[in-house]
Design a protein around this motif. Sequence first.
Motif, short mmCIF file in Angstrom:
data_model
loop_
_atom_site.label_atom_id
_atom_site.label_comp_id
_atom_site.label_asym_id
_atom_site.label_seq_id
_atom_site.Cartn_x
_atom_site.Cartn_y
_atom_site.Cartn_z
N SER A 29 0.83 -1.21 0.00
CA SER A 29 0.00 0.00 0.00
C SER A 29 0.86 1.26 0.00
O SER A 29 0.49 2.26 -0.61
CB SER A 29 -0.95 -0.01 1.19
N ASP A 52 -7.73 -4.84 -1.46
CA ASP A 52 -7.49 -5.44 -0.14
C ASP A 52 -8.76 -5.31 0.71
O ASP A 52 -9.00 -4.29 1.34
CB ASP A 52 -6.30 -4.77 0.55
N ASP A 121 -3.86 -2.56 -5.76
CA ASP A 121 -3.28 -2.88 -4.46
C ASP A 121 -4.07 -4.04 -3.84
O ASP A 121 -5.22 -3.86 -3.44
CB ASP A 121 -3.38 -1.62 -3.57
MG LIG Z 1 -1.94 -2.97 2.01
#
Ligand SMILES: [Mg+2]
Length: 365
Positions: A29, A52, A121
């Motif tokens: 991240s 995520d 991500d």
């Molecule tokens: Mg992350």
Amino acid sequence: MGDWNNAMERIAAEGKVCLLLGAPDTGKSTFALELANFCLKKIKNVAVVDADIGQSDIGPPGVIGMGFLKGKLADLGEIELEKGYFVGSNSPEGLEIACVSGTFKMVQEALKLGAQKVIVDPTGAVFGRNARILKYCKVDMLKPDSLVVLQNRREIEHLVQPVSRRQECKIFRLPVPAQVRRKGREERRELRRQSFHKYFQEAKEIELNWEQLVTSRTYFRTGRLVAEETKNKIASSLDCALLHAERIPEGLFAIIRGGFNRAGVPLLKEEGIKRLIIGREEQFLGLLVGFLDGEGDYLGCGIIQRTDFFANRSKVLVPGDVLKNAKEVAMGSLRIRKDGEEIGRVKSHQLEKIHETFAGDDGTQ
Ligand SMILES: [Mg+2]
Ligand SMILES: Nc1ncnc2c1ncn2[C@@H]1O[C@H](COP(=O)(O)OP(=O)(O)O)[C@@H](O)[C@H]1O
């Protein structure tokens, strides 16, 4: 950071889709944030897909979120949700198909909206058979132009190997920054709690009429409701408080309160029921659900409160006017309180568990 800068230069210069890979706490991240800011200096339309579902930055946990950068970011959480995809759990376990579909859908949406760079991500699920399949399918579907591999040693080479021969995908292997701070299980849970709390802070309790919406990712309300007389017979055979009963192709789907008498299950054959699938009333309480519009697009989340199965109604906590254009309720598997505290999980990403199959069963599982 030298390695990072070099990679960012090259990633920013070519290709549209960049996928990150790495175990939990490897700086994914952080890299996504740096890369997004870096790209914005050279490109106008930079999007981030936050896949995520456990440690969400864009949208609440359980939702894959996508949004565009409006300016330099200090935190990925500043990105406003443009589109979302409801998964309904804090882990991809058992929901791998939804995770791949959702991430793919969000990347496509970003490109459709003019993104020149889409940074994906993901979760840190990288070990085990299902995680391997999940990551393989994700790479396969997204066809990233660049794959950023964050690892301490070579712990995720098993994920890179199948991609290594694909010429269209550039691979950037980067070391995990020394400053990375490992988060424990409890810290992750607390971060999720805060994130849910924030999302549902202003939520209002609204009455949901199940007859006005279709359901998905569940057996619930996908069949034909059983007539009162038959329902009484079933309840008496099973010696249980039967709240809901419907015929589905797989058998009978029943929701009960308390226990039931297994010895009575074979009696259901008289009603032409070959298999009994039991759901429990408490599995609905606190259940995270997603509301979708007529196009199947995500509108927002809700938490089921009390359900009156006889009246086909539930009280649901929803923020804003999420229900206004809702046509579909996607059932999640996480159960939470309004303050975000996780109170349980409905296993196998469905509400129901097969308790009994018996003679006359056609053998399908
Ligand atoms: Mg992350
Ligand atoms: N280069 C860095 N400098 C300082 N802190 C970092 C750096 N990279 C990561 N961290 C910290 O380490 C933690 C884990 O990093 P994160 O990017 O969230 O990992 P992941 O997304 O892979 O789980 C975070 O608290 C983050 O702020």
